[in-house]
Write an enzyme that holds these catalytic residues in place. Sequence first.
Site: not given
Ligand code: ZN
Length: 169
Positions: A97, A139-140, A143
């Site tokens: 990341c 993953h995004e 966030h």
């Molecule tokens: Zn990330």
Amino acid sequence: MALRKIVSVPEPVLRRKAHKVTDFNKDFQTLVNDMVETLRDAPGVGLAAPQIGISLRLFVMEFGDEEDENIPKKLYVFANPEIIQASEEKVIGTEACLSVPDLAGDVERHTWLVVKGQNKQGKVVKYRFEGWIARIFQHEYDHLDGILFTDKAEKVWQSRPEETEEIRD
Ligand code: ZN
């Protein structure tokens, strides 16, 4: 267009639940353009607004292989993304990341997803993602809820930046 500064842990914005995008105005267009430029400059494969200190439900991802016509490089913009359907099957893969420097880890993710969201113009878009692009999306998406890959990783290790350039979100 301008490069934005990517923030890293323990910056509090990375741990906040981000706000819904409501205005697809000129400032929003500038923000999206800047995020794309920042992502390409990093370089990385995905970048969420909280990673540049902006608590909005927005991310960009760009993935593909210029030399492989089966996976042409494509840019996606997702505002207010939702996961409509996710495979029961999960797969482990290595992630890194841009906001968690020098670490990589093995994370279990859904193999495929059906997702929807709004594009740069605010138009509703829907996709089925499978494989690496499905992993980047998850993953995004995390966030936007203040979740980092290190929270979910089964194993985390130190890694040199040049080793993780291909997998940084
Ligand atoms: Zn990330």
